[in-house]
Write an enzyme that holds these catalytic residues in place. Structure first.
Site, PDB file in Angstrom:
ATOM      1  N   HIS A 261       0.849  -1.201   0.000  1.00  0.00           N
ATOM      2  CA  HIS A 261       0.000   0.000   0.000  1.00  0.00           C
ATOM      3  C   HIS A 261       0.891   1.260   0.000  1.00  0.00           C
ATOM      4  CE1 HIS A 261      -3.488   2.437   1.762  1.00  0.00           C
ATOM      5  NE2 HIS A 261      -2.433   3.200   1.997  1.00  0.00           N
ATOM      6  N   GLU A 262       1.865   1.270   0.919  1.00  0.00           N
ATOM      7  CA  GLU A 262       2.751   2.438   1.014  1.00  0.00           C
ATOM      8  C   GLU A 262       3.608   2.564  -0.235  1.00  0.00           C
ATOM      9  OE1 GLU A 262       2.231   4.577   3.235  1.00  0.00           O
ATOM     10  OE2 GLU A 262       0.852   3.240   4.276  1.00  0.00           O
TER      11      GLU A 262
ATOM     12  N   HIS B 261       1.839   4.443  -2.893  1.00  0.00           N
ATOM     13  CA  HIS B 261       1.984   5.894  -2.751  1.00  0.00           C
ATOM     14  C   HIS B 261       3.349   6.338  -3.283  1.00  0.00           C
ATOM     15  CE1 HIS B 261      -1.561   6.500  -0.289  1.00  0.00           C
ATOM     16  NE2 HIS B 261      -1.141   5.731   0.691  1.00  0.00           N
TER      17      HIS B 261
HETATM   18 ZN   LIG Z   1      -2.170   5.189   2.447  1.00  0.00          ZN
END
Ligand SMILES: [Zn+2]
Length: 367
Positions: free
Chosen positions: A66-67, A70
């Site tokens: 998830h990170e 980003h």
């Molecule tokens: Zn996030």
């Protein structure tokens, strides 16, 4: 945020905070002893534990993914990524600069939830074709990723949903600072709401869930506050309001409270070093940690408090330049924020000096 360096992907250091070890151990043990045995019965302890450990590692990897989502989109928009850290509430991708356009901000914020949604949906689908423990584990992993996506989409800045909201406001009104201030305010409100929800849960017996809600709410509130202070420093002092800088709703202490009890309470929930003192619904002074060593047995908080007449007081809608005038050269390092005779907040001199420090840095950069 520091942590143990796990490795680097495309030059981005990935770290884990010590708190992750605690969470991973709790998670693995609850999966092995409760979750998996309740859905798939009659397997050996060893089989439950192996599945639980593999599932926990896969879950941590999906938080990292998830990170990483980003981070990758940030790099594509030429925003530096300093590190990715996994910690107790999930992960944080530390960006080196701010996105330069609302569209970039929106894409960077949305990338993490998109990754979680992809892992969630594909795991849930894959679990349909699996049976036994692998099926249960895959379904759990998919569900958790969908929950992770949902939680991060809360419009509570600095969570992803709040960043998306900020980017949307920024694009609509063309004012980045105003958008951040508004998103951070909503984040503080939602954080406070979660703390309140936690209190209700605890009161009705949901102790662990309640403590979690309170901790997450508190984290969101504080993170929103820091982002907020960071964003308002882009404005000159006479445009920043005291209400933007203050800590709202400070904890007050009763004047008749023995100093010993006050110190004991502080150990439990004392985050600050100065507290307004109340007597008969009125603020009569301020006690700071520095005053406590003067106490003798039997001393009350009221005996040690600095009297109200010596404490600078300001209104919430006053500007920070007025606050500087009121608070400057006073021996008392805290200013009480009063609205119509009601205490609404407190500003510590450290809040002010942090703000002034950042402003100086900005001024230095401009020259
Ligand atoms: Zn996030």
């Amino acid at each position: 945020m520091n942590g143990l360096l796990l490795g680097r992907i495309q030059g981005i250091p990935i770290r884990v905070n010590w708190s992750v070890a605690v969470i991973a151990a709790l998670l693995a043990s609850s999966l092995a002893s409760t979750v998996f045995p309740s859905v798939i019965e009659g397997r050996s302890d060893g089989a439950y534990w192996v599945t639980a450990i593999v599932t926990t590692v896969a879950f941590l990897a999906s938080i990292a993914a998830h990170e990483y989502g980003h981070a990758l989109v940030a790099l594509r928009h030429s925003v530096r990524v300093e590190s990715i850290t996994l910690w107790i509430f999930g992960g944080v991708a530390q960006l080196g600069d701010q996105p330069t356009s609302p569209l970039a901000a929106l894409r960077i914020a949305a990338a993490g939830p998109v990754v979680s949604a992809a892992i969630g949906v594909s795991s849930v689908l894959a679990s349909a074709g699996l049976s036994g423990l692998p099926g249960a584990a895959t379904l759990w992993l998919g569900t958790m990723n969908l929950l992770l996506m949902g939680f991060n989409l809360l419009p509570a800045f600095p969570l992803d949903g709040g960043r998306i909201y900020q980017a949307w406001l920024w694009r609509r009104d063309g004012d980045e600072v105003a958008a951040t201030v508004r998103a951070a305010r909503l984040g503080r409100g939602i954080g406070a709401g979660l703390v309140g929800l936690g209190v209700v849960q605890v009161a009705f017996g949901g102790f662990i869930g309640g403590i979690w809600s309170m901790a997450i709410g508190w984290f969101i509130r504080e993170a929103a506050r820091i982002e907020h202070i960071g964003s308002i420093t882009a404005q000159p002092l006479h445009e920043i309001l005291v209400s933007d800088l203050m800590s709202p709703d400070p904890i007050t202490v009763d004047a008749d409270l023995p100093v010993e009890t006050f110190v004991k309470d502080l150990l439990r929930h004392g985050r600050h070093s100065g507290y307004p003192v109340m007597r008969d619904q009125e603020i009569v002074g301020l006690i700071t940690l520095a005053d406590v060593p003067r106490s003798t047995p039997g001393t009350t908080v009221g005996d040690l408090a600095i009297p109200i007449a010596q404490i600078p007081v300001i209104a919430p809608d006053a500007t920070v330049s007025e606050l500087v005038r009121v608070a400057a050269n006073r021996a008392v390092t805290r200013t009480l924020v009063m609205d119509d005779g009601q205490l609404v907040g407190i500003v510590a001199s450290s809040d002010l000096s942090r703000l002034l420090g950042v402003l100086e840095l900005q001024a230095a950069h401009r020259h």
